[in-house]
Motif scaffolding. Structure first.
Motif, PDB file in Angstrom:
ATOM      1  N   SER A   1       0.836  -1.188   0.000  1.00 51.15           N
ATOM      2  CA  SER A   1       0.000   0.000   0.000  1.00 51.15           C
ATOM      3  C   SER A   1       0.882   1.254   0.000  1.00 51.15           C
ATOM      4  O   SER A   1       1.957   1.271   0.605  1.00 51.15           O
ATOM      5  N   PHE A   2       0.427   2.283  -0.692  1.00 52.39           N
ATOM      6  CA  PHE A   2       1.170   3.546  -0.756  1.00 52.39           C
ATOM      7  C   PHE A   2       0.178   4.682  -0.944  1.00 52.39           C
ATOM      8  O   PHE A   2      -1.030   4.454  -1.081  1.00 52.39           O
ATOM      9  N   GLN A   3       0.662   5.901  -0.929  1.00 53.77           N
ATOM     10  CA  GLN A   3      -0.186   7.065  -1.164  1.00 53.77           C
ATOM     11  C   GLN A   3       0.169   7.695  -2.505  1.00 53.77           C
ATOM     12  O   GLN A   3       1.337   7.721  -2.904  1.00 53.77           O
ATOM     13  N   LEU A   4      -0.849   8.214  -3.184  1.00 55.46           N
ATOM     14  CA  LEU A   4      -0.646   8.857  -4.474  1.00 55.46           C
ATOM     15  C   LEU A   4      -1.530  10.092  -4.547  1.00 55.46           C
ATOM     16  O   LEU A   4      -2.669  10.077  -4.071  1.00 55.46           O
ATOM     17  N   SER A   5      -1.004  11.151  -5.130  1.00 55.72           N
ATOM     18  CA  SER A   5      -1.799  12.373  -5.222  1.00 55.72           C
ATOM     19  C   SER A   5      -2.962  12.186  -6.188  1.00 55.72           C
ATOM     20  O   SER A   5      -2.817  11.592  -7.257  1.00 55.72           O
ATOM     21  N   LYS A   6      -4.116  12.694  -5.802  1.00 52.83           N
ATOM     22  CA  LYS A   6      -5.337  12.482  -6.582  1.00 52.83           C
ATOM     23  C   LYS A   6      -5.322  13.248  -7.894  1.00 52.83           C
ATOM     24  O   LYS A   6      -6.059  12.909  -8.816  1.00 52.83           O
ATOM     25  N   PHE A   7      -4.480  14.294  -7.989  1.00 52.34           N
ATOM     26  CA  PHE A   7      -4.323  15.066  -9.221  1.00 52.34           C
ATOM     27  C   PHE A   7      -2.851  15.102  -9.627  1.00 52.34           C
ATOM     28  O   PHE A   7      -1.969  14.960  -8.773  1.00 52.34           O
ATOM     29  N   PRO A   8      -2.563  15.368 -10.899  1.00 51.16           N
ATOM     30  CA  PRO A   8      -1.188  15.748 -11.240  1.00 51.16           C
ATOM     31  C   PRO A   8      -0.813  17.012 -10.471  1.00 51.16           C
ATOM     32  O   PRO A   8      -1.681  17.807 -10.092  1.00 51.16           O
ATOM     33  N   VAL A   9       0.463  17.208 -10.221  1.00 46.83           N
ATOM     34  CA  VAL A   9       0.929  18.414  -9.535  1.00 46.83           C
ATOM     35  C   VAL A   9       0.514  19.641 -10.348  1.00 46.83           C
ATOM     36  O   VAL A   9       0.751  19.714 -11.556  1.00 46.83           O
ATOM     37  N   THR A  10      -0.148  20.574  -9.675  1.00 47.60           N
ATOM     38  CA  THR A  10      -0.600  21.790 -10.348  1.00 47.60           C
ATOM     39  C   THR A  10       0.513  22.834 -10.386  1.00 47.60           C
ATOM     40  O   THR A  10       1.489  22.773  -9.645  1.00 47.60           O
ATOM     41  N   GLN A  11       0.300  23.821 -11.234  1.00 45.69           N
ATOM     42  CA  GLN A  11       1.269  24.916 -11.329  1.00 45.69           C
ATOM     43  C   GLN A  11       1.346  25.703 -10.026  1.00 45.69           C
ATOM     44  O   GLN A  11       2.415  26.155  -9.624  1.00 45.69           O
ATOM     45  N   SER A  12       0.210  25.846  -9.351  1.00 48.96           N
ATOM     46  CA  SER A  12       0.199  26.559  -8.082  1.00 48.96           C
ATOM     47  C   SER A  12       1.080  25.868  -7.049  1.00 48.96           C
ATOM     48  O   SER A  12       1.894  26.516  -6.369  1.00 48.96           O
ATOM     49  N   LEU A  13       0.937  24.546  -6.918  1.00 48.48           N
ATOM     50  CA  LEU A  13       1.743  23.803  -5.952  1.00 48.48           C
ATOM     51  C   LEU A  13       3.208  23.810  -6.357  1.00 48.48           C
ATOM     52  O   LEU A  13       4.090  24.020  -5.511  1.00 48.48           O
ATOM     53  N   TYR A  14       3.472  23.601  -7.625  1.00 48.52           N
ATOM     54  CA  TYR A  14       4.861  23.576  -8.087  1.00 48.52           C
ATOM     55  C   TYR A  14       5.558  24.908  -7.796  1.00 48.52           C
ATOM     56  O   TYR A  14       6.677  24.941  -7.270  1.00 48.52           O
ATOM     57  N   GLU A  15       4.896  25.997  -8.113  1.00 49.49           N
ATOM     58  CA  GLU A  15       5.507  27.308  -7.917  1.00 49.49           C
ATOM     59  C   GLU A  15       5.694  27.622  -6.436  1.00 49.49           C
ATOM     60  O   GLU A  15       6.676  28.273  -6.050  1.00 49.49           O
ATOM     61  N   SER A  16       4.776  27.160  -5.589  1.00 44.14           N
ATOM     62  CA  SER A  16       4.912  27.427  -4.155  1.00 44.14           C
ATOM     63  C   SER A  16       6.135  26.735  -3.564  1.00 44.14           C
ATOM     64  O   SER A  16       6.692  27.211  -2.573  1.00 44.14           O
ATOM     65  N   ILE A  17       6.565  25.630  -4.167  1.00 49.56           N
ATOM     66  CA  ILE A  17       7.737  24.901  -3.682  1.00 49.56           C
ATOM     67  C   ILE A  17       9.008  25.319  -4.412  1.00 49.56           C
ATOM     68  O   ILE A  17      10.063  25.515  -3.797  1.00 49.56           O
ATOM     69  N   MET A  18       8.928  25.505  -5.713  1.00 49.71           N
ATOM     70  CA  MET A  18      10.115  25.748  -6.526  1.00 49.71           C
ATOM     71  C   MET A  18      10.375  27.231  -6.807  1.00 49.71           C
ATOM     72  O   MET A  18      11.468  27.608  -7.252  1.00 49.71           O
ATOM     73  N   GLY A  19       9.373  28.065  -6.586  1.00 46.11           N
ATOM     74  CA  GLY A  19       9.565  29.495  -6.833  1.00 46.11           C
ATOM     75  C   GLY A  19       9.548  29.878  -8.301  1.00 46.11           C
ATOM     76  O   GLY A  19       9.936  30.993  -8.660  1.00 46.11           O
ATOM     77  N   GLU A  20       9.114  28.974  -9.163  1.00 42.65           N
ATOM     78  CA  GLU A  20       9.041  29.251 -10.590  1.00 42.65           C
ATOM     79  C   GLU A  20       7.971  28.371 -11.221  1.00 42.65           C
ATOM     80  O   GLU A  20       7.546  27.380 -10.636  1.00 42.65           O
ATOM     81  N   ASN A  21       7.564  28.771 -12.413  1.00 41.18           N
ATOM     82  CA  ASN A  21       6.558  28.009 -13.147  1.00 41.18           C
ATOM     83  C   ASN A  21       7.029  27.853 -14.589  1.00 41.18           C
ATOM     84  O   ASN A  21       6.975  28.797 -15.380  1.00 41.18           O
ATOM     85  N   PRO A  22       7.496  26.658 -14.957  1.00 43.50           N
ATOM     86  CA  PRO A  22       8.052  26.465 -16.302  1.00 43.50           C
ATOM     87  C   PRO A  22       7.015  26.199 -17.382  1.00 43.50           C
ATOM     88  O   PRO A  22       7.364  26.061 -18.557  1.00 43.50           O
ATOM     89  N   SER A  23       5.742  26.117 -17.026  1.00 41.50           N
ATOM     90  CA  SER A  23       4.704  25.660 -17.943  1.00 41.50           C
ATOM     91  C   SER A  23       4.534  26.575 -19.145  1.00 41.50           C
ATOM     92  O   SER A  23       4.689  27.796 -19.051  1.00 41.50           O
ATOM     93  N   MET A  24       4.183  25.982 -20.263  1.00 38.00           N
ATOM     94  CA  MET A  24       3.953  26.735 -21.487  1.00 38.00           C
ATOM     95  C   MET A  24       2.617  27.469 -21.435  1.00 38.00           C
ATOM     96  O   MET A  24       2.514  28.611 -21.865  1.00 38.00           O
ATOM     97  N   ARG A  25       1.581  26.808 -20.895  1.00 39.88           N
ATOM     98  CA  ARG A  25       0.280  27.452 -20.720  1.00 39.88           C
ATOM     99  C   ARG A  25       0.054  27.659 -19.236  1.00 39.88           C
ATOM    100  O   ARG A  25       0.033  26.706 -18.466  1.00 39.88           O
ATOM    101  N   LYS A  26      -0.116  28.893 -18.825  1.00 40.99           N
ATOM    102  CA  LYS A  26      -0.154  29.225 -17.406  1.00 40.99           C
ATOM    103  C   LYS A  26      -1.568  29.172 -16.843  1.00 40.99           C
ATOM    104  O   LYS A  26      -2.543  29.510 -17.506  1.00 40.99           O
TER     105      LYS A  26
END
Length: 229
Positions: free
Chosen positions: A38-63
């Motif tokens: 058994s393990f845990q998995l996020s119910k959604f793909p990582v969103t841009q909001s979450l990624y930017e809050s951790i990494m301080g940047e948003n590399p996505s082509m469509r924001k």
């Protein structure tokens, strides 16, 4: 911020029960089974909001805050996992040496990681052997309905375990090396993306590419976590 991120992550994770994944590689005509804890998995793909809050940047082509982060390499994804782990005082899963290109995985770590390919497929199929968990138009964004772009996560029907966008929207990096003897360090990604035709958007479809240099606008990831005993 740490308290807010902790709540977001706790709400995001779904417990996947133990079971068996039946894997196949038609390229070499091989079928095999993998037993999974058994393990845990996020119910959604990582969103841009979450990624930017951790990494301080948003590399996505469509924001868009609720759009899946894309245009990320495999090394970007595991670096995010490590920084998320550190921010929540969890043990990092990956030891990363960018100079040598060596990455090792700590199986006992309490932090966040990419799912293995077997975990990803097992979670996508929700314990079944089906190539999809519903009618494709109802469960996935793909070439026929995506308007040629990523869409906000969680807008399609989930599978039986409450996981959304496992198929379509963006492909998702997994932890595994695809076939070291043929492709070297290439890593696996699964699930199909917004620009793919129906025949590519299946739980069993496998793709691969270079872990450091490959990044495109329909490839993201979701996070997994060991269940500590």
């Amino acid at each position: 911020m740490e308290v807010a991120i902790t709540q977001v992550i706790n709400d995001l994770l779904v417990k996947v029960p133990q079971g068996t994944a039946e894997m196949r590689d038609d390229r070499i005509n091989k079928v095999w089974k993998i037993e999974l804890d058994s393990f845990q998995l996020s119910k959604f793909p990582v969103t841009q909001s979450l990624y930017e809050s951790i990494m301080g940047e948003n590399p996505s082509m469509r924001k868009g805050n609720s759009l899946p982060v894309e245009n990320v390499s495999w090394i970007d994804a595991v670096t995010f996992c490590n920084q998320l782990s550190e921010s929540l005082e969890q043990t990092k899963c990956y030891n990363i040496d960018l100079k040598s290109g060596n990455i090792s995985y700590n199986t006992d770590a309490s932090g966040y990681r990419l799912p293995t390919e077997a975990e990803w497929q097992y979670a996508c199929q929700a314990g079944s052997q089906n190539i999809r968990y519903g009618n494709l138009l109802d469960i996935a964004w793909f070439k026929d309905n995506s308007a040629n772009q990523t869409q906000e996560v969680g807008k399609k029907e989930p599978n039986e375990w409450g996981l959304y966008d496992m198929l379509g929207n963006v492909w998702e990096w997994c932890s595994d090396i695809y076939d070291e003897t043929v492709y070297g360090s290439y890593r696996v990604f699964r699930g199909g993306g917004w620009c793919d035709t129906e025949r590519s958007v299946m739980a069993t479809t496998r793709r691969r590419s270079h872990p450091f240099s490959f990044k495109i606008d329909d490839l993201g990831f979701r996070v997994a976590k060991n269940i500590t005993k």
